[in-house]
Design an enzyme around this catalytic site. Sequence first.
Site, short mmCIF file in Angstrom:
data_model
loop_
_atom_site.label_atom_id
_atom_site.label_comp_id
_atom_site.label_asym_id
_atom_site.label_seq_id
_atom_site.Cartn_x
_atom_site.Cartn_y
_atom_site.Cartn_z
N LEU A 37 0.82 -1.06 -0.32
CA LEU A 37 0.07 0.17 -0.18
C LEU A 37 0.87 1.45 0.01
O LEU A 37 1.63 1.24 0.75
CB LEU A 37 -1.55 0.18 1.30
N ASP A 38 0.25 2.20 -0.89
CA ASP A 38 1.31 3.59 -0.84
C ASP A 38 1.04 4.57 0.30
O ASP A 38 0.43 3.64 1.05
CB ASP A 38 0.69 4.63 -2.49
#
Length: 272
Positions: A37-38
């Site tokens: 996940l960013d």
Amino acid sequence: MNKIFAAFKPRGLSSNAFLSTLKKKYKNKKAGYSGTLDPFAKGVLIVAFGQYTKLFRFLKKTPKTYKATLWLGVYSLSLDDQNIKEIKNIKEFDLANLQQIIDQMQGIISYTPPQFSAKRINGTRAYELAKKGIEANLKPCQMEVFDCKILSYNHPFLNIEITVSEGAYIRSYCELFARKLGINATLSSLERIKEGKFVYNNEKSLNVLKYIDLKPNFIKELNKLENGAKIFVEELEFHDEGDYYIETEKYFSIINIKENTVKYLLNKVEKC
């Protein structure tokens, strides 16, 4: 300690930094995660400890469901709430028009990954090049959109819930959506709420055999698994080629059958 669970990564931390906090929390050095996940995104992150870190490739991790907020009229180099270069006040759209585009963007979609992405170019992450102002030559990809619905529209913010295949970029979906409207848009928030069957449940330890994408197989002489002895295909209940798991009371193994030969992929993995 073997353990697999769905954690909830908060906004503002990289997936690696978040994993470090979990290692300290559970006092376990051997840990890994699946589905990066960013930093600006939050939500479900599959985390494993011990031997279970070797199981990610066998897990059923698709489809993935996200809640996303599209900020209409905004141009960002990274298609998120960073690197914003322009904010325009644009006219409000008719909800029916937005829904029409949502309906059009179902099924297989071709896209180019964002410049600010974890894709590797000759061993270097694309986002590392982008930070230096170097544009990477990223190859077109495909994602599948299984479902998408509008949750609310409070101009210029459009909230959607979208279910996609593994490897999809919601930022790229946002870019394509905006292009159909003839505007720029970026994501102001992103939350992954489901990854395959994994949902957040207070980091509860899960029975991994309910989450691996393999069929069970059976053998009468279970002691062969305990000792890692050679298995012949005739000793198994199912002989078709493919990957299977076989379990005993305390352990399980993952095997592969190919050309009437049985090969251990993982052996004697302790149940948690």
